[in-house]
Design a protein around this motif. Structure first.
Motif, short mmCIF file in Angstrom:
data_model
loop_
_atom_site.label_atom_id
_atom_site.label_comp_id
_atom_site.label_asym_id
_atom_site.label_seq_id
_atom_site.Cartn_x
_atom_site.Cartn_y
_atom_site.Cartn_z
N LEU A 114 -39.58 33.10 -5.81
CA LEU A 114 -40.32 33.09 -4.55
C LEU A 114 -41.61 32.27 -4.68
O LEU A 114 -42.01 31.58 -3.74
N ALA A 115 -42.25 32.35 -5.85
CA ALA A 115 -43.46 31.56 -6.08
C ALA A 115 -43.15 30.07 -5.97
O ALA A 115 -43.89 29.30 -5.34
N GLY B 50 -42.98 24.92 -1.95
CA GLY B 50 -42.43 24.54 -0.65
C GLY B 50 -43.53 24.30 0.37
O GLY B 50 -43.46 23.34 1.15
N ALA B 51 -44.56 25.16 0.36
CA ALA B 51 -45.68 24.97 1.28
C ALA B 51 -46.42 23.68 0.97
O ALA B 51 -46.87 22.96 1.88
N ALA B 52 -46.56 23.37 -0.32
CA ALA B 52 -47.21 22.11 -0.70
C ALA B 52 -46.37 20.91 -0.27
O ALA B 52 -46.90 19.88 0.16
N PRO C 293 -50.77 26.92 -0.23
CA PRO C 293 -49.77 26.74 -1.29
C PRO C 293 -50.22 27.30 -2.63
O PRO C 293 -49.44 27.94 -3.34
N THR C 294 -51.48 27.06 -2.98
CA THR C 294 -51.99 27.57 -4.26
C THR C 294 -52.00 29.09 -4.28
O THR C 294 -51.65 29.71 -5.29
N ALA C 295 -52.39 29.69 -3.15
CA ALA C 295 -52.43 31.16 -3.08
C ALA C 295 -51.02 31.74 -3.20
O ALA C 295 -50.81 32.71 -3.94
N LEU C 296 -50.06 31.16 -2.49
CA LEU C 296 -48.69 31.67 -2.57
C LEU C 296 -48.12 31.52 -3.98
O LEU C 296 -47.46 32.44 -4.49
N LEU C 297 -48.38 30.38 -4.59
CA LEU C 297 -47.89 30.15 -5.94
C LEU C 297 -48.54 31.12 -6.92
O LEU C 297 -47.87 31.72 -7.77
#
Length: 207
Positions: free
Chosen positions: A34-35, A41-43, A60-64
């Motif tokens: 998911l990360a 994916g967001a990036a 993106p950084t926060a999700l990762l």
């Protein structure tokens, strides 16, 4: 009455036990997958010359980061659970492998920070960190897979190390698409195959 006769009913009536010295990586694989899918994916959709979406730069950084932190926590819990009742050499190997994660990412931080400072190109960190992290994780999986004789874990490490390094040949957002789809997809496949790998171990008697 023989010892075998005494033991037979207990063994025959025993319920399926927990895994014996086997690390169940399913939760960690899902978190890391998911990360990759959400973070990279967001990036991928928000960077490049013609971004598909105007997401905030921090997202993106926060999700990762959240996904990776959850994955590391899940992997640590699974490894500690598998060490219960293990022989002392196996416990030591597990501790050394766990410490390797700290050493590897500390070295990666120093390498990326030093390189970008030396060439005065701080923007390179935006590509070196995603690719470097995938390479380091892949190499750590290679070591863990070899030590635990886990071919699935080893194969996932090979894949992550290769695609993360090859992604550096691409500019953004291509690099992020490779990591999101090839990396996240590999984690999803590994999570599905992990259940099959663990099935024979789940039928072993408790030590």
């Amino acid at each position: 009455m023989s010892v075998t006769a005494l033991d037979a009913p207990a063994i025959a009536g025993a319920a399926p036990s927990r895994l014996v010295n086997e690390v169940d990586n399913r939760a960690a694989y899902v978190s890391f997958g998911l990360a990759y899918l959400l973070g990279h994916g967001a990036a991928a959709v928000s960077q490049g010359d013609s971004p598909l979406s105007g997401l905030p730069g921090w997202l993106p950084t926060a999700l990762l980061g959240i996904g990776l932190a959850a994955g590391i926590a899940q992997a640590t819990v699974a490894a500690l659970r598998a060490q219960r009742g293990a022989a002392e050499p196996d416990v030591l190997s597990g501790k050394l492998l766990g410490a390797s994660w700290i050493v590897a990412f500390t070295a990666l931080f120093l390498a990326i920070t030093g390189l970008t400072s030396a060439v005065d190109r701080p923007e390179l960190q935006t590509v070196l960190w995603p690719a470097g992290s995938g390479l380091v994780v892949g190499l750590l999986y290679l070591a863990e897979g070899a030590a635990r004789r886990n071919l699935l874990h080893y194969g996932l490490g090979v894949w992550l190390a290769v695609i993360s390094s090859a992604a550096l040949f691409l500019s953004t957002p291509g690099l992020y698409w490779v990591l999101a789809l090839a990396g996240g997809g590999a984690y999803a496949l590994a999570a599905a195959l992990e259940r099959r790998r663990l099935a024979p171990h789940a039928r072993r008697p408790r030590r």
